[in-house]
Design a protein around this motif. Structure first.
Motif, PDB file in Angstrom:
ATOM      1  N   ASP A 166       0.825  -1.210   0.000  1.00 26.59           N
ATOM      2  CA  ASP A 166       0.000   0.000   0.000  1.00 26.59           C
ATOM      3  C   ASP A 166       0.860   1.262   0.000  1.00 26.59           C
ATOM      4  OD1 ASP A 166      -2.323  -1.451  -0.090  1.00 26.59           O
ATOM      5  OD2 ASP A 166      -2.668  -1.407   2.074  1.00 26.59           O
ATOM      6  N   LEU A 167       1.951   1.246   0.732  1.00 21.52           N
ATOM      7  CA  LEU A 167       2.840   2.414   0.735  1.00 21.52           C
ATOM      8  C   LEU A 167       3.560   2.562  -0.607  1.00 21.52           C
ATOM      9  CD1 LEU A 167       4.282   2.167   4.362  1.00 21.52           C
ATOM     10  CD2 LEU A 167       2.736   3.927   3.463  1.00 21.52           C
ATOM     11  N   HIS A 168       3.847   1.436  -1.256  1.00 18.06           N
ATOM     12  CA  HIS A 168       4.436   1.505  -2.599  1.00 18.06           C
ATOM     13  C   HIS A 168       3.450   2.120  -3.591  1.00 18.06           C
ATOM     14  CE1 HIS A 168       6.596   0.389  -6.230  1.00 18.06           C
ATOM     15  NE2 HIS A 168       5.508  -0.239  -6.657  1.00 18.06           N
ATOM     16  N   ILE A 169       2.178   1.729  -3.505  1.00 22.48           N
ATOM     17  CA  ILE A 169       1.152   2.319  -4.370  1.00 22.48           C
ATOM     18  C   ILE A 169       1.057   3.825  -4.112  1.00 22.48           C
ATOM     19  CG2 ILE A 169      -1.334   2.427  -4.802  1.00 22.48           C
ATOM     20  CD1 ILE A 169       0.012   0.078  -6.150  1.00 22.48           C
ATOM     21  N   LEU A 170       1.101   4.216  -2.830  1.00 24.73           N
ATOM     22  CA  LEU A 170       1.078   5.646  -2.498  1.00 24.73           C
ATOM     23  C   LEU A 170       2.236   6.371  -3.175  1.00 24.73           C
ATOM     24  CD1 LEU A 170       0.135   8.122  -0.827  1.00 24.73           C
ATOM     25  CD2 LEU A 170       1.637   7.299   1.006  1.00 24.73           C
ATOM     26  N   ASP A 171       3.434   5.808  -3.104  1.00 25.61           N
ATOM     27  CA  ASP A 171       4.593   6.448  -3.737  1.00 25.61           C
ATOM     28  C   ASP A 171       4.380   6.604  -5.244  1.00 25.61           C
ATOM     29  OD1 ASP A 171       5.898   6.649  -1.311  1.00 25.61           O
ATOM     30  OD2 ASP A 171       7.008   4.771  -1.552  1.00 25.61           O
ATOM     31  N   CYS A 172       3.819   5.578  -5.880  1.00 16.42           N
ATOM     32  CA  CYS A 172       3.559   5.654  -7.324  1.00 16.42           C
ATOM     33  C   CYS A 172       2.524   6.739  -7.631  1.00 16.42           C
ATOM     34  CB  CYS A 172       3.064   4.300  -7.842  1.00 16.42           C
ATOM     35  SG  CYS A 172       4.282   2.964  -7.772  1.00 16.42           S
ATOM     36  N   VAL A 173       1.469   6.822  -6.820  1.00 19.59           N
ATOM     37  CA  VAL A 173       0.436   7.838  -7.015  1.00 19.59           C
ATOM     38  C   VAL A 173       1.031   9.230  -6.870  1.00 19.59           C
ATOM     39  CG1 VAL A 173      -1.659   8.837  -6.003  1.00 19.59           C
ATOM     40  CG2 VAL A 173      -1.491   6.364  -6.339  1.00 19.59           C
ATOM     41  N   LEU A 174       1.862   9.418  -5.877  1.00 16.06           N
ATOM     42  CA  LEU A 174       2.493  10.725  -5.673  1.00 16.06           C
ATOM     43  C   LEU A 174       3.350  11.113  -6.878  1.00 16.06           C
ATOM     44  CD1 LEU A 174       3.500  10.388  -1.904  1.00 16.06           C
ATOM     45  CD2 LEU A 174       1.686  11.828  -2.868  1.00 16.06           C
ATOM     46  N   ALA A 175       4.058  10.132  -7.439  1.00 12.14           N
ATOM     47  CA  ALA A 175       4.878  10.417  -8.623  1.00 12.14           C
ATOM     48  C   ALA A 175       3.988  10.805  -9.809  1.00 12.14           C
ATOM     49  CB  ALA A 175       5.729   9.195  -8.965  1.00 12.14           C
ATOM     50  N   ASP A 176       2.857  10.104  -9.968  1.00 13.74           N
ATOM     51  CA  ASP A 176       1.940  10.427 -11.067  1.00 13.74           C
ATOM     52  C   ASP A 176       1.317  11.805 -10.877  1.00 13.74           C
ATOM     53  OD1 ASP A 176       2.435   8.009 -12.294  1.00 13.74           O
ATOM     54  OD2 ASP A 176       0.706   6.995 -11.404  1.00 13.74           O
ATOM     55  N   LEU A 177       0.943  12.152  -9.641  1.00 17.67           N
ATOM     56  CA  LEU A 177       0.371  13.472  -9.372  1.00 17.67           C
ATOM     57  C   LEU A 177       1.396  14.575  -9.626  1.00 17.67           C
ATOM     58  CD1 LEU A 177      -1.750  12.833  -6.136  1.00 17.67           C
ATOM     59  CD2 LEU A 177      -2.609  13.553  -8.376  1.00 17.67           C
ATOM     60  N   GLN A 178       2.634  14.334  -9.216  1.00 18.09           N
ATOM     61  CA  GLN A 178       3.684  15.319  -9.466  1.00 18.09           C
ATOM     62  C   GLN A 178       3.835  15.588 -10.963  1.00 18.09           C
ATOM     63  OE1 GLN A 178       6.854  13.255  -7.305  1.00 18.09           O
ATOM     64  NE2 GLN A 178       7.155  15.093  -6.054  1.00 18.09           N
ATOM     65  N   LYS A 179       3.796  14.495 -11.746  1.00 19.99           N
ATOM     66  CA  LYS A 179       3.946  14.648 -13.204  1.00 19.99           C
ATOM     67  C   LYS A 179       2.759  15.419 -13.794  1.00 19.99           C
ATOM     68  CE  LYS A 179       5.162  11.972 -17.321  1.00 19.99           C
ATOM     69  NZ  LYS A 179       4.649  13.004 -18.178  1.00 19.99           N
ATOM     70  N   SER A 180       1.541  15.108 -13.335  1.00 20.77           N
ATOM     71  CA  SER A 180       0.363  15.816 -13.842  1.00 20.77           C
ATOM     72  C   SER A 180       0.420  17.300 -13.513  1.00 20.77           C
ATOM     73  CB  SER A 180      -0.913  15.206 -13.252  1.00 20.77           C
ATOM     74  OG  SER A 180      -1.090  13.875 -13.688  1.00 20.77           O
ATOM     75  N   LEU A 181       0.863  17.625 -12.301  1.00 19.55           N
ATOM     76  CA  LEU A 181       0.971  19.022 -11.898  1.00 19.55           C
ATOM     77  C   LEU A 181       2.056  19.739 -12.691  1.00 19.55           C
ATOM     78  CD1 LEU A 181       0.599  18.575  -8.030  1.00 19.55           C
ATOM     79  CD2 LEU A 181      -1.073  19.619  -9.577  1.00 19.55           C
ATOM     80  N   ASP A 182       3.184  19.072 -12.908  1.00 20.76           N
ATOM     81  CA  ASP A 182       4.292  19.681 -13.655  1.00 20.76           C
ATOM     82  C   ASP A 182       3.921  19.912 -15.123  1.00 20.76           C
ATOM     83  OD1 ASP A 182       5.777  19.646 -11.364  1.00 20.76           O
ATOM     84  OD2 ASP A 182       6.900  17.822 -11.870  1.00 20.76           O
ATOM     85  N   ASP A 183       3.088  18.991 -15.690  1.00 18.75           N
ATOM     86  CA  ASP A 183       2.715  19.086 -17.107  1.00 18.75           C
ATOM     87  C   ASP A 183       1.432  19.873 -17.325  1.00 18.75           C
ATOM     88  OD1 ASP A 183       4.913  17.536 -17.559  1.00 18.75           O
ATOM     89  OD2 ASP A 183       3.812  15.673 -17.910  1.00 18.75           O
ATOM     90  N   ASP A 184       0.901  20.480 -16.230  1.00 17.97           N
ATOM     91  CA  ASP A 184      -0.340  21.254 -16.313  1.00 17.97           C
ATOM     92  C   ASP A 184      -1.512  20.418 -16.832  1.00 17.97           C
ATOM     93  OD1 ASP A 184       0.697  23.630 -15.317  1.00 17.97           O
ATOM     94  OD2 ASP A 184       1.464  24.215 -17.290  1.00 17.97           O
ATOM     95  N   LEU A 185      -1.500  19.131 -16.490  1.00 18.86           N
ATOM     96  CA  LEU A 185      -2.636  18.281 -16.801  1.00 18.86           C
ATOM     97  C   LEU A 185      -3.630  18.356 -15.648  1.00 18.86           C
ATOM     98  CD1 LEU A 185      -0.717  15.161 -18.163  1.00 18.86           C
ATOM     99  CD2 LEU A 185      -1.830  16.958 -19.486  1.00 18.86           C
ATOM    100  N   GLY A 186      -4.838  17.902 -15.880  1.00 24.83           N
ATOM    101  CA  GLY A 186      -5.835  17.933 -14.813  1.00 24.83           C
ATOM    102  C   GLY A 186      -5.427  17.038 -13.653  1.00 24.83           C
ATOM    103  N   ALA A 187      -5.408  17.578 -12.462  1.00 23.78           N
ATOM    104  CA  ALA A 187      -5.072  16.798 -11.268  1.00 23.78           C
ATOM    105  C   ALA A 187      -6.308  16.733 -10.388  1.00 23.78           C
ATOM    106  CB  ALA A 187      -3.910  17.437 -10.508  1.00 23.78           C
ATOM    107  N   ILE A 188      -6.863  15.543 -10.250  1.00 26.18           N
ATOM    108  CA  ILE A 188      -8.043  15.340  -9.412  1.00 26.18           C
ATOM    109  C   ILE A 188      -7.646  14.535  -8.185  1.00 26.18           C
ATOM    110  CG2 ILE A 188      -9.741  15.483 -11.272  1.00 26.18           C
ATOM    111  CD1 ILE A 188      -9.632  12.439 -11.425  1.00 26.18           C
ATOM    112  N   PRO A 189      -8.417  14.620  -7.102  1.00 25.36           N
ATOM    113  CA  PRO A 189      -8.080  13.852  -5.900  1.00 25.36           C
ATOM    114  C   PRO A 189      -8.071  12.344  -6.173  1.00 25.36           C
ATOM    115  CG  PRO A 189      -9.675  15.560  -5.375  1.00 25.36           C
ATOM    116  CD  PRO A 189      -9.567  15.523  -6.872  1.00 25.36           C
ATOM    117  N   ILE A 190      -7.090  11.669  -5.587  1.00 30.98           N
ATOM    118  CA  ILE A 190      -6.925  10.221  -5.757  1.00 30.98           C
ATOM    119  C   ILE A 190      -7.177   9.524  -4.424  1.00 30.98           C
ATOM    120  CG2 ILE A 190      -5.375   8.377  -6.476  1.00 30.98           C
ATOM    121  CD1 ILE A 190      -6.058  10.320  -8.711  1.00 30.98           C
ATOM    122  N   SER A 191      -7.964   8.455  -4.464  1.00 33.76           N
ATOM    123  CA  SER A 191      -8.237   7.666  -3.264  1.00 33.76           C
ATOM    124  C   SER A 191      -7.209   6.549  -3.141  1.00 33.76           C
ATOM    125  CB  SER A 191      -9.635   7.054  -3.317  1.00 33.76           C
ATOM    126  OG  SER A 191     -10.624   8.054  -3.280  1.00 33.76           O
TER     127      SER A 191
END
Length: 726
Positions: free
Chosen positions: A389-414
């Motif tokens: 579960d913590l590994h999945i969290l790390d992957c999600v954080l990396a994906d959110l960082q990329k979306s924010l950096d690329d100005d893509l839509g960032a929605i809340p992730i469960s």
């Protein structure tokens, strides 16, 4: 150490002596009785055959429960060659039901073959009730110290609560015992037992009553198997090894005995059966045999009745997968074979994506896609799930960082959390630390926990939810309605969102009572101020119903299957995906989506004298309209309002049937209605519309403002049609 030669004359001399003693040896990790004296038979009031049988089957059967583990531990320690055996304990006999104080002293001997023997003699010091003559002051003091000092109970061999061998000792006994069974040309079999629903039993009756039931079940097992053939594997799990002889008949008798145990306060029990190979060269390790029996036991865990299941080929494949998962887990984390797929969550009102759920997927280079059903439970049992579960969290954080950096839509992730995450680490601290290190805003993450988490100590769970809230995370309850404690969850835990189990949608039918249940539950959750999500949505019919009953959000294959972040970003860039909602419109959309059109008195909002007069009416035409710069749209409606719209020619019936989102009206409303809407936009209460005429339909209605969208300044209003006529 003295050697003795036990020929027939010496055996008879020992057996006939009136001194109470017994001779034991350690054989296959269990204490076996060599002989007992006539004096011991007299002391305990039973025949020699009965005493030997009892000692070999359940040596400490009559020992006082408070002394049981201490005596068992000392007996095993001494039989294995330990120094000095001198112990005082309480036991009953066949002569009467009173507990007698027994003082036992032992010494070691060697037989003619050099085998260690334990000679134990017994002295009765009186009964427990005999205060004046039975026990001297020093003996009472010594007894009290032995009984009450926890340091005397080391739990090396035996479970302190039930008196059965603990897991480690049982495995030693089973290994030796299975060898003996094979030597006798018999087939060993392992039985794994799991009491069904003990968590909720403890909640209903209390932990002490739960412990009584565990002890009662241990006693039942001792009725059918020798004490050392049984073991407690922790919590409500028990295991037995025996011969494969009349196993099914014995299990039925155990089920019957348990149904009457503990004065009727009892539970059903699941049993798993693993029959070992007749060939010794094909026999598996006893640890694996126990695991196989447990897998069989867990196969039909949703059946709330006593039953047994054999380990078969289907379960064998599951077992092989379990071994593969455990053996390759570290590599899967290191090489990112386990990573998140995202399933979008859609606003019921707008049809826009408002959240997404991160679902763990294992893409294996050898086995391909390993289903979550094949690895999640395995990792939970192996106490590795928190690492996944913590590994999945790390992957999600990396994906959110990329979306924010690329100005893509960032929605809340469960992020899905298991109950074991809370038991195996400080999951709140771990999440906060990792999110802060990644620099991702806390509002972009929701914590989604299953209902099973509430089975942990209640105050502890409440504290973890509070910590999440304090850190700025929403906490969602997953699979609501799948367990036994759903209503308890609503009463006692502070969740922001309730996700209704997909079983509601799986069993959905227009003529089914499930609609009534789901509608009532949705209504209750909404009135408590909690957002709602329905999982497993796959049809327009389901969506229309969920909109009508006020479900906030929906999730399911109708909109999207779980997919990788790369696929989502690719669709977003091409404009092919479902659009993301503007977060600045959230409060407006919340106000529109939370109104339950089967019960417009939601959340205690409409508490005026006027609305209280509406309580006598059911299924009035209710709808939510949106007005923006003189243009009207129908955001939501119940079935009665849909009929009203068709009768007044605002929309076509085909539009109602085909459209699952916003309806555009065919014509502008009559001026009187528009004037009432303008008045409602400027006031905080209800505005009455008298004798409005649309086509051939005359109606009276009330209109009330719900909210205004700060982004486009559109206003949503609730319309209640009171009367209609030609």
């Amino acid at each position: 150490m003295e050697k003795i030669y036990l020929d027939d004359n010496i055996k008879k001399l020992i057996q006939d002596t009136l001194i109470p003693f017994a001779l034991y040896r350690l054989e296959n990790q269990r204490i076996k009785t060599v002989m007992v004296s006539e004096g011991l038979c007299n002391l305990f009031g039973a025949s020699r055959e009965k005493i030997i049988k009892l000692m070999d089957h359940d040596m400490y059967h009559y020992t006082h429960p408070d002394d049981l583990v201490r005596v068992q531990e000392e007996g095993m320690r001494f039989a294995a060659g330990g120094e000095q055996y001198d112990i005082v304990y309480r036991t009953r006999s066949a002569k009467d039901s009173n507990y007698h104080i027994i003082h036992s002293v032992g010494s070691h001997l060697l037989d003619q073959d050099g085998n260690l023997l334990s000679l134990i003699w017994y002295v009765e010091e009186g009964t427990v009730e005999d205060e004046e003559f039975g026990i001297g002051y020093s003996l009472k003091k010594a007894l009290a110290g032995m009984i009450h000092e926890e340091s005397m109970v080391r739990e090396i061999y035996f479970d302190h609560r039930t008196g059965l061998p603990n897991m480690t000792y049982f495995l030693q006994l089973a290994e030796a015992g299975c060898n003996v069974i094979r030597q006798e040309k018999q087939t060993p079999v392992f039985l794994f037992f799991d009491l069904t629903g003990l968590k909720f039993y403890n909640r209903k009756y209390g932990m002490m009553e739960g412990d009584r039931l565990l002890c009662a079940f241990a006693d039942i097992l001792r009725m059918f198997f020798a004490n050392e053939n049984c073991g407690r594997m922790g919590h409500d799990h028990f295991v037995v090894y025996t011969e494969n002889h009349h196993v099914e008949e014995t299990l039925e008798q155990i089920f019957e005995a348990l149904s009457k145990a503990n004065e009727g306060k009892t539970l059903p029990v699941r049993a798993g059966i693993y029959v070992m190979s007749d060939r010794e060269d094909e026999a598996v390790d006893v640890t694996i045999a126990c695991d196989c029996a447990k897998l069989a036991c867990d196969e039909n865990k949703n059946l709330f009745r006593s039953h047994y299941t054999y380990f078969d080929e289907k379960i064998r494949k599951k077992f092989e997968m379990r071994e593969y998962v455990i053996n390759h887990f570290d590599e899967a984390i290191e090489k990112n074979w386990i990573h998140p797929y995202y399933q979008q969550i859609v606003r019921t009102v707008t049809g826009e994506v408002c959240d997404a759920e991160a679902l763990a997927r294992w893409i294996d280079p050898v086995r391909g896609m390993i289903s979550p059903a094949e690895f999640i439970e395995v990792l939970e049992d192996a106490r590795l799930i928190h690492l996944a579960d913590l590994h999945i969290l790390d992957c999600v954080l990396a994906d959110l960082q990329k979306s924010l950096d690329d100005d893509l839509g960032a929605i809340p992730i469960s992020i899905n959390l298991s109950r074991y995450d809370f038991e195996l680490c400080d999951i709140v601290d771990e999440i906060i630390r990792r999110v802060d290190q990644a620099g991702v805003p806390h509002e972009l993450l929701n914590m989604e926990i299953t209902e099973s988490v509430t089975g942990i100590e209640e105050d502890y769970v409440k504290e973890q939810i509070r910590r999440f809230h304090e850190a700025g995370f929403e906490v969602w309850m997953d699979d609501f309605g799948s367990g036994y404690s759903s209503l308890h969850v609503l009463q006692h835990f502070d969740f922001d969102v309730i996700k209704f189990d997909m079983a509601f949608m799986k069993n959905f039918n227009l003529d089914d009572e499930d609609q009534v249940v789901l509608s009532s539950l949705m209504q209750m959750v909404t009135r408590l101020g909690i957002d709602t999500v329905a999982e497993g949505v796959e049809s327009r019919q389901q969506i229309r119903f969920l909109k009508e009953i006020g479900c906030d959000k929906i999730q399911g294959y109708y909109f999207s299957k779980p997919t990788s972040s790369e696929d989502l970003n690719h669709k977003y860039k091409k404009g092919d995906g479902i659009p993301f909602e503007n977060p600045e419109s959230k409060d407006y959309i919340d106000a529109v989506s939370k109104a339950n059109l089967l019960d417009y008195l939601t959340r205690g909002e409409y508490d005026s004298d006027l609305t209280r007069t509406f309580e006598q009416f059911n299924h009035l035409p209710l709808g939510i309209i949106e007005v923006q710069d003189g243009h009207y749209r129908i955001l939501r409606y119940n079935a009665a309002y849909a009929q009203f719209l068709v009768r007044t020619n605002f929309v076509d019936e085909e539009d109602i049937m085909e459209n699952i989102s916003v309806l555009n009206v065919k014509k502008p409303p009559e001026p009187g209605f528009c004037k009432v809407v303008e008045d409602a936009v400027d006031t905080a209460g209800w505005v009455l519309l008298n004798d409005s005429v649309e086509g051939n339909v005359r109606s009276n209605a009330y209109v009330r403002k719900l909210s205004t969208n700060p982004v486009n300044h559109a206003t949503a209003l609730l319309v209640v049609v009171l009367t209609m006529g030609e």
